[in-house]
Motif scaffolding. Structure first.
Motif, PDB file in Angstrom:
ATOM      1  N   HIS A 184       0.819  -1.214   0.000  1.00  0.00           N
ATOM      2  CA  HIS A 184       0.000   0.000   0.000  1.00  0.00           C
ATOM      3  C   HIS A 184       0.850   1.261   0.000  1.00  0.00           C
ATOM      4  O   HIS A 184       0.396   2.332   0.410  1.00  0.00           O
ATOM      5  CB  HIS A 184      -0.968  -0.029   1.181  1.00  0.00           C
ATOM      6  CG  HIS A 184      -2.060  -1.041   1.002  1.00  0.00           C
ATOM      7  ND1 HIS A 184      -1.879  -2.377   1.277  1.00  0.00           N
ATOM      8  CD2 HIS A 184      -3.329  -0.924   0.549  1.00  0.00           C
ATOM      9  CE1 HIS A 184      -2.991  -3.040   1.008  1.00  0.00           C
ATOM     10  NE2 HIS A 184      -3.876  -2.193   0.576  1.00  0.00           N
ATOM     11  N   GLY A 185       2.097   1.117  -0.484  1.00  0.00           N
ATOM     12  CA  GLY A 185       2.937   2.279  -0.744  1.00  0.00           C
ATOM     13  C   GLY A 185       3.853   2.695   0.367  1.00  0.00           C
ATOM     14  O   GLY A 185       4.599   3.676   0.228  1.00  0.00           O
ATOM     15  N   GLY A 186       3.835   2.007   1.509  1.00  0.00           N
ATOM     16  CA  GLY A 186       4.644   2.401   2.651  1.00  0.00           C
ATOM     17  C   GLY A 186       6.058   1.853   2.614  1.00  0.00           C
ATOM     18  O   GLY A 186       6.509   1.287   1.604  1.00  0.00           O
ATOM     19  N   ASN A 187       6.757   2.013   3.727  1.00  0.00           N
ATOM     20  CA  ASN A 187       8.168   1.674   3.810  1.00  0.00           C
ATOM     21  C   ASN A 187       8.395   0.550   4.816  1.00  0.00           C
ATOM     22  O   ASN A 187       7.613   0.356   5.747  1.00  0.00           O
ATOM     23  CB  ASN A 187       8.970   2.899   4.249  1.00  0.00           C
ATOM     24  CG  ASN A 187       8.829   4.048   3.278  1.00  0.00           C
ATOM     25  OD1 ASN A 187       9.472   4.076   2.230  1.00  0.00           O
ATOM     26  ND2 ASN A 187       7.980   5.014   3.619  1.00  0.00           N
ATOM     27  N   ALA A 188       9.500  -0.177   4.630  1.00  0.00           N
ATOM     28  CA  ALA A 188       9.827  -1.316   5.486  1.00  0.00           C
ATOM     29  C   ALA A 188      11.264  -1.220   5.951  1.00  0.00           C
ATOM     30  O   ALA A 188      12.172  -0.937   5.165  1.00  0.00           O
ATOM     31  CB  ALA A 188       9.600  -2.628   4.735  1.00  0.00           C
ATOM     32  N   ARG A 228      11.573  12.094   3.401  1.00  0.00           N
ATOM     33  CA  ARG A 228      11.119  12.013   2.008  1.00  0.00           C
ATOM     34  C   ARG A 228       9.608  12.179   1.945  1.00  0.00           C
ATOM     35  O   ARG A 228       8.876  11.764   2.851  1.00  0.00           O
ATOM     36  CB  ARG A 228      11.502  10.661   1.396  1.00  0.00           C
ATOM     37  CG  ARG A 228      12.988  10.370   1.416  1.00  0.00           C
ATOM     38  CD  ARG A 228      13.294   9.185   0.518  1.00  0.00           C
ATOM     39  NE  ARG A 228      12.634   7.961   0.942  1.00  0.00           N
ATOM     40  CZ  ARG A 228      13.200   6.995   1.644  1.00  0.00           C
ATOM     41  NH1 ARG A 228      14.458   7.130   2.037  1.00  0.00           N
ATOM     42  NH2 ARG A 228      12.543   5.909   1.970  1.00  0.00           N
ATOM     43  N   ASP A 229       9.137  12.742   0.846  1.00  0.00           N
ATOM     44  CA  ASP A 229       7.695  12.851   0.640  1.00  0.00           C
ATOM     45  C   ASP A 229       7.128  11.479   0.316  1.00  0.00           C
ATOM     46  O   ASP A 229       7.737  10.705  -0.451  1.00  0.00           O
ATOM     47  CB  ASP A 229       7.379  13.808  -0.515  1.00  0.00           C
ATOM     48  CG  ASP A 229       7.693  15.254  -0.172  1.00  0.00           C
ATOM     49  OD1 ASP A 229       7.612  15.590   1.031  1.00  0.00           O
ATOM     50  OD2 ASP A 229       8.011  16.025  -1.094  1.00  0.00           O
ATOM     51  N   PRO A 230       5.942  11.127   0.864  1.00  0.00           N
ATOM     52  CA  PRO A 230       5.305   9.861   0.506  1.00  0.00           C
ATOM     53  C   PRO A 230       5.013   9.826  -0.991  1.00  0.00           C
ATOM     54  O   PRO A 230       4.707  10.855  -1.599  1.00  0.00           O
ATOM     55  CB  PRO A 230       4.011   9.859   1.323  1.00  0.00           C
ATOM     56  CG  PRO A 230       4.242  10.846   2.418  1.00  0.00           C
ATOM     57  CD  PRO A 230       5.165  11.878   1.862  1.00  0.00           C
ATOM     58  N   LEU A 231       5.114   8.650  -1.556  1.00  0.00           N
ATOM     59  CA  LEU A 231       4.917   8.501  -2.992  1.00  0.00           C
ATOM     60  C   LEU A 231       3.478   8.114  -3.299  1.00  0.00           C
ATOM     61  O   LEU A 231       3.086   6.956  -3.148  1.00  0.00           O
ATOM     62  CB  LEU A 231       5.881   7.447  -3.550  1.00  0.00           C
ATOM     63  CG  LEU A 231       7.376   7.768  -3.400  1.00  0.00           C
ATOM     64  CD1 LEU A 231       8.223   6.619  -3.919  1.00  0.00           C
ATOM     65  CD2 LEU A 231       7.705   9.062  -4.136  1.00  0.00           C
ATOM     66  N   GLY A 232       2.666   9.087  -3.694  1.00  0.00           N
ATOM     67  CA  GLY A 232       1.307   8.826  -4.159  1.00  0.00           C
ATOM     68  C   GLY A 232       0.372   8.344  -3.076  1.00  0.00           C
ATOM     69  O   GLY A 232       0.621   8.482  -1.883  1.00  0.00           O
TER      70      GLY A 232
END
Length: 348
Positions: free
Chosen positions: A142-146, A188-192
């Motif tokens: 869902h576009g997040g980070n790990a 960083r800006d979230p991507l979308g």
């Protein structure tokens, strides 16, 4: 809360020591809300918020149901409650156990994925088995980070390795450097944006202990032909070829490894029940034989002693099975964390 940066930290065995090192490296002005889940006994009285607060420049709070989510704070799950986020507020839930745990790491991560999408980050730390891997995958989907603790330095590397199996592109860092990785991520800006999948919505609703939308609602998967170790209900297969998971109708959820571990416990319990029944049978037959001898009924006594001998022979087979060596690498998660936590607290 699409613009809020939400970070989930999940740990199990060895997690106390890891969390101590991690929070000591967090910036005092980190512009994100952090949520901590550590596997612990339901009956434990945890002092984890106080212990983390002594080492962390950010305020550390025990989670309170309904409290607003605030950036620059660390919120710690209490025993026997899932820690979730909904509409900008903390939710504490007695929803079904996941992988035998409550609180569980996967429910927190899924909640953050649903709440924040690309603004969510999941961090998997030291622990046994694989709680957190499925939830981390949902965050990334869902576009997040790990972020995953370097398995080579984790006290127990199973959880980090399972997470990397599902999210091989995750940032890998030692516990002391996770704070630096998080600072770079939130800068960083979230991507979308990502629309949540129906399965994610369903699973978060289950973790919140919300009732099914329809009377005959089943988990979104095919019947697996397996029984739930927690309630004996039928399990349904979730996920895809990459990640095998199971959930029963009332909501208990299992990863493949956690289910196998729980089945080991069920089998051992069943064997001990059978052993007890056989030894009870032998004891009763022996009493019948003694009573028959006292009455002079030799035939009844012989028959009863044969039954006692046969029951003891069968019981001996079960005792050999129960005493057989097992692979120590397959130890189930959940027995040592409370001890580890207690030792960590007593040692500091």
């Amino acid at each position: 809360m699409a613009d809020e940066r939400l970070i989930g930290l999940g740990a199990s065995a060895g997690g106390i020591e890891t969390l101590f090192e991690l929070v000591a490296g967090l910036d005092h002005d980190l512009p994100a809300a952090l949520f901590v889940v550590l596997h612990q006994s339901a009956s434990a009285r945890t002092t984890l918020p106080d212990l983390l607060g002594r080492r962390c420049e950010l305020p550390v709070d025990a989670a309170r149901h309904g409290a607003p989510v605030r950036a620059g704070r660390v919120v710690v799950a209490p025993p026997d409650r899932h820690l979730l986020v909904q509409d900008g507020r903390v939710v504490l839930s007695r929803g079904p156990h996941e992988n035998g745990h409550r609180p569980g790491v996967d429910p927190l991560f899924r909640s953050l994925a649903l709440e924040a999408g690309p603004s969510a980050t999941g961090v998997v730390l030291s622990g046994l088995l694989d709680d957190g891997a499925a939830g981390l995958l949902e965050i990334v989907r869902h576009g997040g980070n790990a972020v995953v603790q370097d398995p080579g330095e984790a006290l127990f590397d199973a959880m980090p390795r399972a997470a990397l199996d599902q999210v091989p592109g995750a940032v890998v860092a030692p516990a002391g450097a996770v704070g630096t990785a998080l600072r770079e991520i939130v800068a960083r800006d979230p991507l979308g944006t990502r629309r949540p999948s129906p399965q994610l919505v369903y699973e978060v609703r289950v973790s919140r202990a919300q009732p099914p939308e329809t009377v005959d609602e089943d988990p979104p998967g095919e019947p697996a032909g397996l029984a739930c170790p927690d309630c004996s209900g039928p399990l349904f297969a979730l996920g895809d070829d990459r990640l095998h998971r199971f959930r029963c109708r009332v909501g208990h959820a299992w990863s493949q490894d956690s289910l196998r571990s729980a089945q080991d416990v069920v089998v051992e319990h069943a064997l001990y029940e059978a052993l007890r029944a056989l030894e009870d049978k032998a004891a009763l037959a022996g009493r019948v034989a003694d009573a028959a001898d006292s009455r002079g009924s030799a035939l009844v006594a012989r028959r009863s002693r044969r039954k006692a001998h046969e029951a003891l022979r069968q019981a001996a087979v079960l005792r050999r099975l129960l005493s057989a060596d097992v692979d120590d690498g397959e130890d189930q998660d959940g027995h040592d964390e409370s001890t580890t936590e207690q030792e960590g607290q007593e040692g500091r």
